[in-house]
Design an enzyme around this catalytic site. Sequence first.
Site, PDB file in Angstrom:
ATOM      1  N   ASP A  78       0.822  -1.573  -0.292  1.00  0.00           N
ATOM      2  CA  ASP A  78      -0.193   0.127  -0.169  1.00  0.00           C
ATOM      3  C   ASP A  78       0.916   1.116   0.296  1.00  0.00           C
ATOM      4  O   ASP A  78       1.964   1.394   0.712  1.00  0.00           O
ATOM      5  CB  ASP A  78      -0.368   0.332   1.323  1.00  0.00           C
ATOM      6  CG  ASP A  78      -0.303  -0.180   2.386  1.00  0.00           C
ATOM      7  OD1 ASP A  78       1.080  -0.922   2.824  1.00  0.00           O
ATOM      8  OD2 ASP A  78      -1.295  -0.062   3.685  1.00  0.00           O
ATOM      9  N   GLU A 136      -0.695  -2.294   4.937  1.00  0.00           N
ATOM     10  CA  GLU A 136       0.579  -2.131   6.394  1.00  0.00           C
ATOM     11  C   GLU A 136       0.216  -0.420   6.719  1.00  0.00           C
ATOM     12  O   GLU A 136       0.587  -0.101   8.024  1.00  0.00           O
ATOM     13  CB  GLU A 136       1.540  -1.824   5.811  1.00  0.00           C
ATOM     14  CG  GLU A 136       3.023  -2.510   6.985  1.00  0.00           C
ATOM     15  CD  GLU A 136       3.514  -1.005   7.085  1.00  0.00           C
ATOM     16  OE1 GLU A 136       4.018  -1.112   8.746  1.00  0.00           O
ATOM     17  OE2 GLU A 136       3.436  -0.351   6.494  1.00  0.00           O
TER      18      GLU A 136
END
Length: 394
Positions: A78, A136
């Site tokens: 991400d 994350e």
Amino acid sequence: MQLQSVIQQHLSQIVADRRYLHQHPELSHQEVNTAAYIAAQLREMGLSPRTGVGGNGVVAVIEGKAPGKCVALRADFDALPIAEATGLPFSSENEGVCHACGHDMHTAGLLGAARVLCDLRSEFSGCVKLVFQPAEEDVLDSGAVKMIADGVLENPKVDAMFGQHIWPYYPVGKVAIRDGAMMASSDRFHITIRGKASHGSAPESGIDAIAAAAQVISALQTIVSRRVSPLDSAVVTIGTIHGGARYNVIADTVKLEGTCRNLNPEVRNKMEERIRAIVEGVCGGMGASGELEYFRGYSPTVNSHELFPFALETIREVVGEENAVIPESSALGGEDFSFYCERVPSIFFWTGILSPGAEVYPLHNGGLNPDEKALPIAIEVMTRCALKFLAGEK
């Protein structure tokens, strides 16, 4: 087996993967196209990826020549809501979003490791589980927690796990690892302070929430300086403050947001209680009221004591003893790799990405520009760790 030569055969594709991912960043829980790209690359390698794991996660297994242990390699993918400021020809095409934490490098590295291990599958027994993890960056809705809940560590059961993070404070060629805690717990809190509005010319008629907030912020700093041992690492940071509606009105409400970081679980367990006591006590003493909402996020990322000598030896094989760094202290940044560490023996290391003579841009800065020469180094460390573990060298 010459790992470096196999890596070099795939390097142009590895760099292409990294640049594509860098150019097309997606925020936590929105990484649909990124996950599709990863899955497509894995299928081209002849693998059968499982998608939608814990959200947008992707998992694939590389089977060796015979049954054996299972080692997992993890990368996160991400991006952050930060505008890119690198000026690279492959800069982010998603305005206001960029890979300012290097997850594009992590994912390209794991795709590279997958390509290498697919080439070498006839040379090892057991299997390698590739864990491509979303979200994350969302401390309160971690991708690791969701993937674990979705069974990523089972079927086959993972015996050991390895992960890495780029590190902008070390030059390319350096790799760092510690025995024990690498990174800190990462908790989050919201504070709401309520007073009473009045005209700015008559403060005695109201209760100033801004004045109370100022005292609360100052008092919170004493937790670290006076309530935590100097031998323990801790941070209490206020990151946002919002209050007031007009220049000549005593504010009746102020909202604060902050984070709390530390390495010692005993210290961590006392932080909420200490912050609450200050918020309620200081506000009460000024005639206001204070409310704390405390959210426990990531645990400390703690390397396996048993795996540490094996991992350090492997890193030294790749970069040489002089470039294998054992940092004096842990970092107080958080990482949801911590949740894997709590469940299986795990190792997390930092890969230097600073180009010679380049300016240091920290993580979460739009100017972060990792040197791609770090990619083959990270890939070799991850791949060697996997192959040696499966060979029973640990």
